[in-house]
Design a protein around this motif. Structure first.
Motif, short mmCIF file in Angstrom:
data_model
loop_
_atom_site.label_atom_id
_atom_site.label_comp_id
_atom_site.label_asym_id
_atom_site.label_seq_id
_atom_site.Cartn_x
_atom_site.Cartn_y
_atom_site.Cartn_z
N ASP A 47 42.09 23.53 40.00
CA ASP A 47 41.33 24.60 39.36
C ASP A 47 40.90 24.08 37.70
O ASP A 47 41.46 23.25 37.31
CB ASP A 47 42.50 25.64 39.01
CG ASP A 47 42.86 26.70 40.05
OD1 ASP A 47 41.41 27.29 40.50
OD2 ASP A 47 43.71 27.03 40.62
N ASP A 48 39.67 24.57 37.49
CA ASP A 48 38.94 24.11 36.26
C ASP A 48 39.35 25.05 35.26
O ASP A 48 39.00 24.61 33.81
CB ASP A 48 37.31 24.14 36.67
CG ASP A 48 37.07 23.18 37.68
OD1 ASP A 48 37.95 22.43 38.09
OD2 ASP A 48 36.01 23.29 38.03
N LEU A 49 39.88 26.09 35.29
CA LEU A 49 39.78 27.25 34.20
C LEU A 49 41.38 27.86 34.44
O LEU A 49 41.82 28.30 35.14
CB LEU A 49 38.91 28.14 34.50
CG LEU A 49 38.04 28.85 33.32
CD1 LEU A 49 37.49 27.72 32.40
CD2 LEU A 49 37.13 29.93 33.72
N ARG A 50 41.76 27.88 33.10
CA ARG A 50 43.30 28.64 32.96
C ARG A 50 43.38 29.35 31.51
O ARG A 50 42.80 28.60 30.41
CB ARG A 50 44.20 27.67 32.89
CG ARG A 50 45.70 27.89 32.47
CD ARG A 50 46.23 28.89 33.65
NE ARG A 50 46.62 28.11 34.86
CZ ARG A 50 47.10 28.74 35.97
NH1 ARG A 50 47.32 29.94 35.71
NH2 ARG A 50 47.26 28.18 37.09
N HIS A 51 43.53 30.72 31.39
CA HIS A 51 43.49 31.23 30.18
C HIS A 51 41.97 31.09 29.52
O HIS A 51 42.01 31.07 28.37
CB HIS A 51 44.60 30.90 29.45
CG HIS A 51 45.85 30.98 29.70
ND1 HIS A 51 46.49 32.05 30.42
CD2 HIS A 51 46.98 30.07 29.76
CE1 HIS A 51 47.70 31.94 30.84
NE2 HIS A 51 47.97 30.86 30.50
N GLU A 85 36.26 36.85 34.47
CA GLU A 85 36.32 36.46 32.97
C GLU A 85 37.63 37.06 32.05
O GLU A 85 38.20 36.15 31.44
CB GLU A 85 35.02 37.23 32.60
CG GLU A 85 34.51 36.66 31.14
CD GLU A 85 33.16 37.07 30.85
OE1 GLU A 85 33.08 37.30 29.58
OE2 GLU A 85 32.38 37.20 31.78
N LYS A 86 38.07 38.23 32.62
CA LYS A 86 39.24 38.77 31.93
C LYS A 86 40.45 38.04 32.30
O LYS A 86 41.21 37.53 31.57
CB LYS A 86 39.65 40.26 32.34
CG LYS A 86 38.84 41.26 31.61
CD LYS A 86 39.37 42.59 32.02
CE LYS A 86 38.45 43.63 31.33
NZ LYS A 86 38.42 44.66 32.04
N ALA A 87 40.50 37.48 33.68
CA ALA A 87 41.74 36.86 34.40
C ALA A 87 41.59 35.45 33.57
O ALA A 87 42.79 34.66 33.44
CB ALA A 87 41.56 36.57 35.72
N ALA A 134 51.08 42.67 41.98
CA ALA A 134 50.05 43.08 41.18
C ALA A 134 49.12 41.68 41.10
O ALA A 134 47.86 41.80 40.97
CB ALA A 134 50.58 43.49 39.75
N ASP A 135 49.43 40.55 40.93
CA ASP A 135 48.82 39.19 41.06
C ASP A 135 47.88 39.31 42.25
O ASP A 135 46.63 38.78 42.02
CB ASP A 135 49.64 37.98 40.98
CG ASP A 135 49.47 37.41 39.69
OD1 ASP A 135 49.14 37.83 38.82
OD2 ASP A 135 49.95 36.13 39.82
N ASP A 136 48.47 39.65 43.29
CA ASP A 136 47.63 39.49 44.58
C ASP A 136 46.63 40.39 44.46
O ASP A 136 45.26 40.38 44.88
CB ASP A 136 48.24 39.82 45.80
CG ASP A 136 49.39 38.70 46.18
OD1 ASP A 136 49.19 37.62 45.59
OD2 ASP A 136 50.24 38.88 47.01
N LEU A 137 46.76 41.73 44.13
CA LEU A 137 45.80 42.66 43.86
C LEU A 137 44.54 42.15 43.03
O LEU A 137 43.29 42.39 42.99
CB LEU A 137 46.27 44.11 43.39
CG LEU A 137 46.89 44.78 44.31
CD1 LEU A 137 47.75 45.81 43.99
CD2 LEU A 137 46.03 45.50 45.23
N LEU A 138 45.02 41.71 41.75
CA LEU A 138 44.14 41.23 40.73
C LEU A 138 43.30 40.04 41.21
O LEU A 138 42.13 39.78 40.92
CB LEU A 138 44.82 40.53 39.49
CG LEU A 138 45.45 41.81 38.36
CD1 LEU A 138 46.06 40.99 37.47
CD2 LEU A 138 44.02 42.32 37.75
#
Lengths: 301, 301
Positions: free
Chosen positions: B99-103, B238-240, B227-231
């Motif tokens: 993954d390239d992006l976190r927070h 962008e929000k995530a 909830a994580d799976d739903l998200l």
């Protein structure tokens, strides 16, 4: 293991601790009957039948000198060995030293895959603190907390992992003797020091009675690394069970490049004798520690 | 942080713990004036100003419910957050989830390099146990040893890391609802459970008085992951602040693929209410835990 050890008592001692550590890991790591099986198999591949077990040997020898239970000390020895082995697994990864061979076997990411190697290393890291934090080693919570603190401090950014990063920096900036000494004190010395410290904690040696043991550990730690640099330069790859001469190829500063092979050899022997000198207050019960100090600079792998 | 939190008290509570955790990490990690500087800078990059701090929030809330010192609980919160963050750093590596992006920021190996990411993760792992094993959290060695054991057990091969390996297996073998539940109980549930357990240890709740807290933790752990799976399915990248919809692209079994989005949403809400039910023996002092149980299924990232 086929190690050439001049001292009979030490030779038997090393064989004994190797058997005990293997048996302890075998008990600690039953393979589960679910999708975690490959992880636990990889952990077992890395920790069973590998290495000289110098850190458990140091820990157990000091603990027994002060009357601690050998079984408990062996379990604490498995905790420090778990930390040592996880660091080797992560060091061997392609993004780090990219090594294919360790103890004469394929490295973990070669035998399994990189993701399993990362997670097996992380799991061995956690296992060390699970062993020490629970009641496997001691029913005395003070001893448990002290063991955890000694091992965690020696392995994090102010210890082993910090030394690793310095070692990476040495690839592109030229370290002098002071810099290499400091680097190795963290990278190798901190964990060898923790082995002796943990033995003293198990033996209930008060903190102000540990100075000679700490001095012994500091000297053998440096002697160990100088001997490693000499083996890297002059050793036999087959005996070592890993790739050698990588530092020289990279033009990296080592004790050998900075002091010459003869100077380094003399320094290693002087440190070994100095380490033995710190044990002058002990009688025969410290003979194994004396033999270990000699073995560390005379070993052929 | 811009989190949308319906409950004012919870919103303020989350902002407060985020400030406290950041300040604590800032104190714990001064940048050294030597070649370890890039390592400690990378650790700071990963732990300061990142994430929702759900685990510290749970730990501190439970600890305060039982009268423990908030400062001590925040430090223990930093220990569990160190474990959570190290696992994210290693998960994001190219050989894992790549993954390239976190927070919303570049992942650690993108910002620095892979070797630094491996070692920063390892150093945060050690830091957690250095915090707990020393006297930063408690002068009571029993509490220190219990905290270490709870955290190490929850994060190793029988907890979080074991769940990670199951998750890797789910890439190529189809898990059913039972399998996905078991996987998530280890991968996410174990560490959320440890947060509640560690709060109870700090609050000196006897082991046989923790059943309702453990049940609460089990239910919110599962609700959190649904909830994580739903998200992952419906959320805004962008929000995530990270890449979404990777599971669906890989055809991987999730709660959503197995139960449908509506079924999953209903199940998450039912678990959240069930979790709140376990707190019926508590009065207002458990209101934050109740609000957290609702927040976990209603959050937008």
């Amino acid at each position: 293991m086929g190690l050439v050890v001049a001292d009979d008592v030490l030779g038997r001692g090393l064989q004994r601790i190797q058997r005990e550590v293997d048996a302890c890991f075998d008990q600690l790591l039953p393979v589960p009957d679910d999708a975690r099986a490959p992880l636990v198999e990889a952990m077992r591949y890395a920790v069973i039948d590998g290495g000289k077990r110098v850190r458990p040997m140091l820990l157990v020898t000091v603990a027994e000198m002060y009357g601690a239970s050998r079984d408990a000390a062996v379990r604490a020895g498995c905790a420090i060995e778990s930390i040592h082995v996880y660091s080797l697994i992560h060091d061997d990864l392609p993004c780090m030293d990219d090594d294919d061979l360790r103890h004469g076997k394929p490295t973990l990411h070669k035998q399994y895959d990189e993701a399993t190697a990362v997670l097996a290393g992380d799991s061995l890291h956690a296992l060390a603190f699970e062993i020490l934090g629970g009641t496997l080693v001691s029913s005395d919570p003070f001893i448990r907390a002290e063991l955890v603190h000694a091992l965690a401090s020696a392995s994090g950014h102010n210890g082993m992992a910090g030394g690793q990063v310095m070692d990476m920096a040495a690839d592109h900036e030229q370290f002098d003797l002071h810099g290499v000494t400091r680097l190795q004190q963290l990278k190798t010395g901190a964990l060898l020091g923790a082995a002796v410290e943990m033995g003293a904690i198990l033996g209930k040696v008060p903190a102000d009675g540990r100075t000679h043991l700490r001095n012994y550990a500091r000297d053998i730690g440096l002697a160990f690394q100088i001997a490693d640099d000499l083996l890297d330069e002059e050793g036999d790859e087959e005996k070592a069970g890993k790739a050698l001469r990588k530092d020289a190829e990279q033009g990296k500063a080592t004790f050998v490049s900075l002091m010459g092979a003869e100077g380094a050899r003399a320094q290693a022997h002087a440190l070994s004798e100095q380490a033995i000198g710190h044990l002058s207050g002990h009688g025969k019960e410290a003979d194994l520690l004396r033999a270990l100090a000699r073995f560390i600079v005379e070993r052929d792998r």
